[in-house]
Structure formats: C-alpha cells, structure tokens
Design a protein around this motif. Structure first.
Motif, PDB file in Angstrom:
ATOM      1  N   ALA A 119     -89.962  28.271 -36.875  1.00 57.76           N
ATOM      2  CA  ALA A 119     -90.162  27.816 -38.256  1.00 57.76           C
ATOM      3  C   ALA A 119     -88.911  27.126 -38.794  1.00 57.76           C
ATOM      4  CB  ALA A 119     -90.528  29.004 -39.140  1.00 57.76           C
ATOM      5  N   ILE A 120     -87.746  27.646 -38.413  1.00 59.85           N
ATOM      6  CA  ILE A 120     -86.483  27.036 -38.861  1.00 59.85           C
ATOM      7  C   ILE A 120     -86.335  25.641 -38.259  1.00 59.85           C
ATOM      8  CG2 ILE A 120     -83.965  27.208 -38.766  1.00 59.85           C
ATOM      9  CD1 ILE A 120     -84.350  30.287 -38.708  1.00 59.85           C
ATOM     10  N   LYS A 121     -86.606  25.528 -36.972  1.00 63.07           N
ATOM     11  CA  LYS A 121     -86.497  24.225 -36.289  1.00 63.07           C
ATOM     12  C   LYS A 121     -87.435  23.197 -36.927  1.00 63.07           C
ATOM     13  CE  LYS A 121     -85.080  26.004 -31.752  1.00 63.07           C
ATOM     14  NZ  LYS A 121     -85.465  26.184 -30.331  1.00 63.07           N
ATOM     15  N   LYS A 122     -88.635  23.646 -37.246  1.00 59.41           N
ATOM     16  CA  LYS A 122     -89.631  22.748 -37.842  1.00 59.41           C
ATOM     17  C   LYS A 122     -89.200  22.294 -39.235  1.00 59.41           C
ATOM     18  CE  LYS A 122     -94.597  22.442 -38.827  1.00 59.41           C
ATOM     19  NZ  LYS A 122     -95.886  23.184 -38.815  1.00 59.41           N
ATOM     20  N   SER A 123     -88.594  23.215 -39.990  1.00 59.72           N
ATOM     21  CA  SER A 123     -88.218  22.908 -41.375  1.00 59.72           C
ATOM     22  C   SER A 123     -87.007  21.983 -41.459  1.00 59.72           C
ATOM     23  CB  SER A 123     -87.941  24.205 -42.147  1.00 59.72           C
ATOM     24  OG  SER A 123     -86.798  24.860 -41.638  1.00 59.72           O
ATOM     25  N   VAL A 124     -86.259  21.840 -40.367  1.00 56.56           N
ATOM     26  CA  VAL A 124     -85.095  20.949 -40.357  1.00 56.56           C
ATOM     27  C   VAL A 124     -85.508  19.510 -40.687  1.00 56.56           C
ATOM     28  CG1 VAL A 124     -83.336  19.899 -38.867  1.00 56.56           C
ATOM     29  CG2 VAL A 124     -83.704  22.358 -38.811  1.00 56.56           C
ATOM     30  N   LYS A 125     -86.722  19.144 -40.315  1.00 52.48           N
ATOM     31  CA  LYS A 125     -87.223  17.781 -40.561  1.00 52.48           C
ATOM     32  C   LYS A 125     -87.238  17.452 -42.053  1.00 52.48           C
ATOM     33  CE  LYS A 125     -90.256  17.973 -36.493  1.00 52.48           C
ATOM     34  NZ  LYS A 125     -91.668  17.985 -36.030  1.00 52.48           N
ATOM     35  N   LYS A 126     -87.354  18.489 -42.892  1.00 53.11           N
ATOM     36  CA  LYS A 126     -87.407  18.267 -44.337  1.00 53.11           C
ATOM     37  C   LYS A 126     -86.118  18.709 -45.044  1.00 53.11           C
ATOM     38  CE  LYS A 126     -92.446  18.766 -44.609  1.00 53.11           C
ATOM     39  NZ  LYS A 126     -93.572  19.491 -45.261  1.00 53.11           N
ATOM     40  N   ALA A 127     -85.084  18.902 -44.264  1.00 51.65           N
ATOM     41  CA  ALA A 127     -83.822  19.406 -44.833  1.00 51.65           C
ATOM     42  C   ALA A 127     -83.138  18.394 -45.741  1.00 51.65           C
ATOM     43  CB  ALA A 127     -82.870  19.821 -43.711  1.00 51.65           C
ATOM     44  N   SER A 128     -83.529  17.134 -45.676  1.00 54.48           N
ATOM     45  CA  SER A 128     -82.920  16.115 -46.542  1.00 54.48           C
ATOM     46  C   SER A 128     -83.484  16.178 -47.962  1.00 54.48           C
ATOM     47  CB  SER A 128     -83.154  14.714 -45.960  1.00 54.48           C
ATOM     48  OG  SER A 128     -84.551  14.448 -45.867  1.00 54.48           O
ATOM     49  N   LEU A 129     -84.575  16.938 -48.130  1.00 49.64           N
ATOM     50  CA  LEU A 129     -85.207  17.078 -49.444  1.00 49.64           C
ATOM     51  C   LEU A 129     -84.709  18.345 -50.138  1.00 49.64           C
ATOM     52  CD1 LEU A 129     -88.885  16.277 -48.382  1.00 49.64           C
ATOM     53  CD2 LEU A 129     -87.176  14.665 -49.262  1.00 49.64           C
ATOM     54  N   TYR A 130     -84.739  18.325 -51.446  1.00 45.10           N
ATOM     55  CA  TYR A 130     -84.374  19.531 -52.189  1.00 45.10           C
ATOM     56  C   TYR A 130     -85.414  20.625 -51.923  1.00 45.10           C
ATOM     57  CZ  TYR A 130     -80.648  17.563 -55.070  1.00 45.10           C
ATOM     58  OH  TYR A 130     -79.462  17.024 -55.512  1.00 45.10           O
ATOM     59  N   PRO A 131     -84.953  21.861 -51.806  1.00 44.15           N
ATOM     60  CA  PRO A 131     -85.919  22.956 -51.619  1.00 44.15           C
ATOM     61  C   PRO A 131     -86.623  23.282 -52.934  1.00 44.15           C
ATOM     62  CG  PRO A 131     -83.705  23.847 -51.808  1.00 44.15           C
ATOM     63  CD  PRO A 131     -83.565  22.349 -51.794  1.00 44.15           C
ATOM     64  N   ASP A 132     -87.701  24.019 -52.850  1.00 41.39           N
ATOM     65  CA  ASP A 132     -88.393  24.496 -54.050  1.00 41.39           C
ATOM     66  C   ASP A 132     -87.471  25.476 -54.757  1.00 41.39           C
ATOM     67  OD1 ASP A 132     -90.009  25.603 -55.972  1.00 41.39           O
ATOM     68  OD2 ASP A 132     -91.335  26.646 -54.581  1.00 41.39           O
ATOM     69  N   LYS A 133     -86.951  25.105 -55.917  1.00 40.56           N
ATOM     70  CA  LYS A 133     -85.972  25.964 -56.579  1.00 40.56           C
ATOM     71  C   LYS A 133     -86.585  27.263 -57.101  1.00 40.56           C
ATOM     72  CE  LYS A 133     -86.047  23.698 -61.130  1.00 40.56           C
ATOM     73  NZ  LYS A 133     -85.195  23.010 -62.128  1.00 40.56           N
ATOM     74  N   LYS A 134     -87.914  27.279 -57.251  1.00 45.64           N
ATOM     75  CA  LYS A 134     -88.589  28.504 -57.686  1.00 45.64           C
ATOM     76  C   LYS A 134     -89.059  29.365 -56.509  1.00 45.64           C
ATOM     77  CE  LYS A 134     -90.166  26.817 -62.190  1.00 45.64           C
ATOM     78  NZ  LYS A 134     -91.337  26.639 -63.084  1.00 45.64           N
ATOM     79  N   CYS A 135     -88.902  28.837 -55.281  1.00 49.06           N
ATOM     80  CA  CYS A 135     -89.296  29.563 -54.065  1.00 49.06           C
ATOM     81  C   CYS A 135     -90.724  30.114 -54.199  1.00 49.06           C
ATOM     82  CB  CYS A 135     -88.334  30.713 -53.784  1.00 49.06           C
ATOM     83  SG  CYS A 135     -86.608  30.253 -53.691  1.00 49.06           S
ATOM     84  N   GLN A 136     -91.631  29.300 -54.748  1.00 47.36           N
ATOM     85  CA  GLN A 136     -92.941  29.787 -55.146  1.00 47.36           C
ATOM     86  C   GLN A 136     -93.756  30.383 -54.002  1.00 47.36           C
ATOM     87  OE1 GLN A 136     -93.376  29.546 -58.647  1.00 47.36           O
ATOM     88  NE2 GLN A 136     -94.717  31.229 -58.032  1.00 47.36           N
ATOM     89  N   ASN A 137     -93.829  29.710 -52.866  1.00 50.79           N
ATOM     90  CA  ASN A 137     -94.644  30.210 -51.748  1.00 50.79           C
ATOM     91  C   ASN A 137     -94.115  31.542 -51.212  1.00 50.79           C
ATOM     92  OD1 ASN A 137     -96.367  28.015 -51.862  1.00 50.79           O
ATOM     93  ND2 ASN A 137     -95.226  26.837 -50.335  1.00 50.79           N
ATOM     94  N   LEU A 138     -92.814  31.603 -51.037  1.00 49.00           N
ATOM     95  CA  LEU A 138     -92.208  32.835 -50.529  1.00 49.00           C
ATOM     96  C   LEU A 138     -92.312  33.959 -51.556  1.00 49.00           C
ATOM     97  CD1 LEU A 138     -90.692  34.360 -48.356  1.00 49.00           C
ATOM     98  CD2 LEU A 138     -88.560  33.353 -49.182  1.00 49.00           C
ATOM     99  N   LYS A 139     -92.104  33.610 -52.810  1.00 49.68           N
ATOM    100  CA  LYS A 139     -92.219  34.598 -53.885  1.00 49.68           C
ATOM    101  C   LYS A 139     -93.631  35.194 -53.914  1.00 49.68           C
ATOM    102  CE  LYS A 139     -90.131  33.654 -57.759  1.00 49.68           C
ATOM    103  NZ  LYS A 139     -89.811  33.092 -59.105  1.00 49.68           N
TER     104      LYS A 139
END
Length: 438
Positions: A119-139
C-alpha cells in the motif's frame, strides 16, 4: 467578572473563586496566566499543601490590573520554557555505536505486514499531492473498528505527536494539575513541561512488581485536572487489572478528571487477559485514549497514531491546535490497510506469548530479576554494567537508569524472534560469567 478575564484559574488557591462576580478586580489571584511558569513576575512564595508545593499568590507584587492587560500578554509571549523541559530524553534505538541487534525498541518482531508495504509503494505515485488533511477515510475506518463516531477520532503523526497535543490542550484549558506514574514513559513529562505544566508523580513500588494497585485510588484527589496512564506501562510491561481500571475510570468521571490512557502496547496483550480502556470511552467523556500503528505494525519510521474521545468538542479543540497536513498520504494509506490485518495481529500475539515465556525462563536461569510482563518487552534487573558490555558486542538493550524510580542495572528487553532471542541469551551468558569471574 467579565468573560475576557476568566481564562486563567488557580484552583489551588484557598481563596478561589473569591473574585468571581466582581467588576472591580484589584489583583487576579485566582486567574493568573503565570501560575505554571518558571519565572513568575510576581516573585511568589511557595507553601506546602497536601504534600505538594504550591504558589502563595496573596502577596503578589505583579497585580493584573485591567490597564495592564497588554503588558500581561507581552510577558506571556516572552516567558522562557521551563528548564526541566530542555533536558535530553533518551529513547530506545539511539546509540552512536554500531548495533547488530537492537532489543531497545519495542516494535513487532514480525516486521511490517506485506500488504501494508504494498500500500505504501502504491501511494508513492500520489505523493506529489497534498494528503487529506482531515484523514477522513482512515478516521472513518478507525471509528468503525472502535465502534465510535467519526467526530470522536483524531489522527496524528505518531503517539508522541498526540501526547504533545493533549498537553497543549490541557494548557489551553488551564488544566495544570496532572499526575503521572513513576516509572513511566518519559514523553508525558517532556510534553507537559514543554507546556509549562509541572506534573506530580505517583511512585510505583518495587515490591508490587511496579504494577498499579488499589493504593493508587487514594491519590485520585479532587484537586487533580488530569491523569496519564500507560497500559501496559512502559518500561515495566505491567498491565492495569481490569477491575482496578474500571474503578479508576469511575473515580475520574465522578471527580471530573481527564483520564489520558496510552495503549500503544495493548495490541500485543492477549484480549482474554485484558481489553483495555476502549470499552469505557463511549460512556465516559473524560477519557482520551491514545494508540499508534508504530509498534504493532512495525511502522515506527512512517509515524501514525490516533486518539479517541467520546466528547467531540474536546476532539475539535485539539484539532484546532494541530498543524495542517500532519499525517502523510503514505501513512494514511498504510493505516487503512493495516486495520484489516486481523490474522497478523493474532499471529503476533501467539509469537509474543511464546517468546516471552521462553525468554523469562532463560533470563531467570541466568540470575536476572524479572518483573511481571504482559507486553512485548521485559523489565529486568541485573549487574550494573550489563548494558555497556552488551553494547560492546553490538547488542543494544534499553538502559532504564534515566527512568524515575529505577536506576543502574535496570534494563528493558524487547521480545524478538527465537533466533535473535538466542543470540541475546548467549551474549548475556558470556557477560554475566565475566562479571562473576572477576
């Protein structure tokens, strides 16, 4: 009393709240913003009360007249940090020498789950974008898992980040009378001192195996604002018995004391033995539960933790004190997948239980004094130079001499795989034999 002068309350003062309702404030003894600071401009005198030293503010030389409000704010901005908070705090895994085997950090010996790595490797592709500051999905995922509302969950950059956040929140609410255990994780003290809060301490007793007993209940006094507990405790690995934990929860609720419980090692404990404080959170708004992905999922370098509290207002207040985007998109992606790794948790629990029994038997046979353990580490007492001797062999255990109530000869040993545990035991056998041969 006007609302803009009600932020700073000194409940320790025997005259409190003598000025409430008064329009003509001559000196705000009970509402002093400098009460918790080291360099108080009022040159205070300290007196003993209930076994603690408190400030006697009745002869204050710095009266907070209404006309002086700008000066009060100016002084607050220039107050130095308490000297104690500047001291160096030691952490496991830190050494200038070359380490081959690290038994000082209590991270899952099974390592990070393969699906989390993916999952970490896959998410690297979007690392240039700002993360969800509310962390809604994880929350939301945590809320479902913990059976609590989404607005009752707060994400942070590891447990230490959240502990500091709680300290800042306590400071903002002027909740300055805080009780800690001794020994316990030094991060609580550091966070509180950094916010100008000097905690009190409850000394755990060696004869009780450094475990919390019913004796503690007598120290849960009306004048307390908050209590920090670590369950299982670090570095002792002792768990709070369920019956006692329930009594502490009820007592704190009755006395309106904020109960902060750090359960970063609870996932290593057999749920049949202890379920922790989570079951109380929904019905008790004064509980703040802190946990992290750091230890159980071996994500120490990624930094991810969460806090839950059934008082959504408290969560909102703490969110306001946070910096934006403090949880990376990589950490959020890893956390989402980690929450589904139930079989990994069960396997971990079995491995830890088996290796704990193995290590306890072998360490005891070497003459080391062990204290009752329930987590993924063991507190041991042995010869004073064992830490240094093991370090010479490239093996690092946690020297516990810097913990309150411990001293030289106390070490914390992380439970590892059987292969690594055997390497440690072999090195210990050699070191202890050398000591006996002198």
């Amino acid at each position: 009393m006007k609302d803009d002068f009600c932020y700073f309350e000194n409940h320790e003062c025997k005259y409190y709240p003598c000025h409430k309702g008064s329009d003509n404030i001559n000196c705000m003894f009970c509402f002093c913003p400098f009460y918790t600071f080291a360099n108080c401009p009022g040159n205070p005198v300290f007196i003993e009360r209930n076994g603690a030293k408190i400030k006697k503010c009745t002869d204050c030389v710095f009266p907070h007249l209404k006309d002086n409000y700008p000066k009060v704010i100016s002084l607050l901005k220039t107050q130095p940090v308490a000297e104690e908070s500047l001291k160096e705090y030691v952490h496991g895994g830190e050494s200038s020498k070359r380490i081959k085997y690290d038994f000082s950090v209590n991270v899952n010996p099974l390592g990070m789950p393969a699906r989390v790595k993916a999952a970490i490797k896959k998410s690297v592709k979007k690392a240039s974008l700002y993360p969800d500051k509310k962390c809604q999905n994880l929350k939301n995922a945590i809320a479902v898992k913990k059976n609590i509302g989404q607005n009752n969950v707060l994400l942070g950059n590891g447990a230490s980040d959240l502990i500091t956040l709680v300290a800042r929140w306590l400071q903002s609410q002027r909740k300055t009378r805080v009780l800690l255990l001794a020994p316990t994780f030094g991060g609580y003290e550091r966070a509180l001192l950094g916010c100008g809060i000097r905690p009190r301490y409850y000394d755990l007793k060696r004869e009780d195996g450094f475990a919390l007993t019913k004796d503690f209940l007598s120290c849960v006094t009306d004048d307390l604002d908050a209590i920090f507990l670590c369950n299982p405790n670090n570095p002792t690995s002792a768990i709070i018995e369920e019956e006692l934990l329930g009594e502490i929860v009820e007592l704190c609720t009755r006395k309106n004391i904020t109960l902060v419980v750090d359960e970063c090692f609870m996932d290593f404990v057999d749920k049949k033995k202890n379920a922790g404080v989570c079951k109380y959170v929904g019905a008790h708004k004064n509980i703040i539960l802190i946990n992290a992905f750091t230890k159980i999922y071996a994500m120490a370098g990624l930094r991810l933790g969460y806090a839950i509290c059934s008082d959504s207002g408290v969560v909102k207040q703490m969110e306001f004190l946070q910096s934006e985007w403090n949880v990376s998109s990589l950490a959020q992606a890893a956390g989402l997948v980690a929450l589904s790794q139930e079989s990994y948790i069960k396997k971990t629990s079995c491995v830890i239980e088996r290796e704990r029994l193995f290590l306890e038997e072998k360490l005891s046979s070497l003459g080391m004094k062990l204290y009752p353990s329930t987590g993924n580490f063991i507190l041991a007492e042995t010869k004073e130079n064992v830490f240094e001797k093991l370090l010479d062999d490239g093996i690092l255990v946690r020297d516990c001499s810097d913990f309150k109530n411990l001293g030289k000869g106390f070490v914390r040993i992380a439970i590892q795989t059987r292969r690594k545990n055997k390497i440690l035991l072999s090195a210990l056998k050699k070191v202890l034999k050398e000591n006996d041969g002198r």
